[in-house]
Scaffold this motif. Sequence first.
Motif, short mmCIF file in Angstrom:
data_model
loop_
_atom_site.label_atom_id
_atom_site.label_comp_id
_atom_site.label_asym_id
_atom_site.label_seq_id
_atom_site.Cartn_x
_atom_site.Cartn_y
_atom_site.Cartn_z
N GLY A 130 -116.22 112.76 69.37
CA GLY A 130 -116.11 111.51 68.94
C GLY A 130 -117.09 110.23 68.58
O GLY A 130 -116.94 109.74 67.48
N GLY A 131 -117.92 110.25 69.82
CA GLY A 131 -118.18 108.87 69.81
C GLY A 131 -117.26 108.10 69.33
O GLY A 131 -116.29 107.89 70.18
N PRO A 132 -118.35 106.36 69.71
CA PRO A 132 -117.19 105.25 69.60
C PRO A 132 -115.96 105.28 68.67
O PRO A 132 -115.62 104.48 68.73
N MET A 133 -116.38 105.96 67.44
CA MET A 133 -115.64 105.27 66.21
C MET A 133 -113.62 107.09 65.86
O MET A 133 -113.33 106.92 65.17
N HIS A 134 -114.55 107.57 67.03
CA HIS A 134 -112.99 108.81 66.85
C HIS A 134 -112.93 108.78 67.75
O HIS A 134 -112.72 109.92 68.46
N ILE A 135 -112.39 108.14 69.57
CA ILE A 135 -111.90 108.75 70.50
C ILE A 135 -110.30 108.88 70.31
O ILE A 135 -109.57 107.84 70.00
N THR A 136 -110.36 109.90 71.30
CA THR A 136 -109.15 110.75 71.56
C THR A 136 -108.32 111.05 72.80
O THR A 136 -109.76 111.65 73.26
N SER A 137 -107.57 110.77 73.05
CA SER A 137 -107.11 111.26 74.15
C SER A 137 -105.53 111.23 74.81
O SER A 137 -104.36 110.00 74.81
N VAL A 138 -105.59 112.24 73.65
CA VAL A 138 -103.40 112.86 74.08
C VAL A 138 -103.15 113.07 75.47
O VAL A 138 -101.66 112.32 74.75
N GLU A 139 -103.41 112.80 76.18
CA GLU A 139 -103.30 112.60 78.10
C GLU A 139 -102.14 111.11 77.98
O GLU A 139 -101.63 111.16 78.53
N ASN A 140 -102.81 109.84 77.68
CA ASN A 140 -102.76 108.74 77.26
C ASN A 140 -102.00 108.55 76.13
O ASN A 140 -101.91 107.24 76.00
N GLY A 141 -101.47 109.31 75.29
CA GLY A 141 -100.81 108.73 74.75
C GLY A 141 -101.84 108.43 72.70
O GLY A 141 -101.50 107.66 71.42
#
Length: 281
Positions: free
Chosen positions: A60-71
């Motif tokens: 993802g790098g800095p521009m496409h960060i995702t963390s579904v577990e944190n919503g």
Amino acid sequence: MHSYTGQEAIATGFGMNLEQTDYITMTYRGRGHAIAKGAQEKKLLAEMLGRVDGYCHGKGGPMHITSVENGILGANGIVGAGIPIAVGAAFSAQYRETSQVAVTYFGDGAINQGVFHEAINMAALWDLPVVFVCENNLYSEMTPLHESVKNQNLAERGFGYGVEGIVVDGNDLEAVYHAANEAVSKARAGKGPTLIEAKTYRTEGHMYGDSETYRTKEEVEAWRKKDPILQLEARLEQELADFHKYKQELEGRIAQHLTEAIQFAKESPEPNEQDLFEGVL
């Protein structure tokens, strides 16, 4: 790399009002939003360095960060692209009859994107539990706001869709907190969306390396004096008897925490060739 410096009160004020199960979408300037939603700094830094221990395993790098577990349903390099994703998440919550709320952060440039208008209209029609947060930092990349928008207050856009529009000082943490609390509580109670315009300013360039020829140094310095952290610090100094001791201890903990996070990110391995084929749909 796009800095969030100068806008921290917005993510913080909203983050204090959200549960882990709630959703957010954010911009490519979104590490502040992610931290306020519960993301770990060490995993954020690892992702920014393209390492396997990052939230997206370095993809993802800095521009496409995702963390579904944190919503956290994703930062996005496309201006305004997170808005309909948050509306979709809000529809999901309504359909499943949960108490979850979605918050979408976007800049003043995104409010002219067609997808904003489509999404807020749908959210209004269906009374979806979503809060639209426009971080108005006065510049869409290098274009000043007055060259792209006639409205003096961007929150006015909400009223055209039957959505309450609220203007708040985005550099005042307490003001943001109360505005967020009201909007999030309203959404959670099934009373529909709110558009909040948080007036703020990015004290760094659009990205690192920005020549900043489109604004004056005097303007930037004037806004640096309104920095949200400095404002909060001045208020706490008046209200807390042992403020300086508290500040020193807090800064020490933060420095240690970040030192460990940086070390973690640097020591995290880089992906190998086989990782190219993992997580691909």
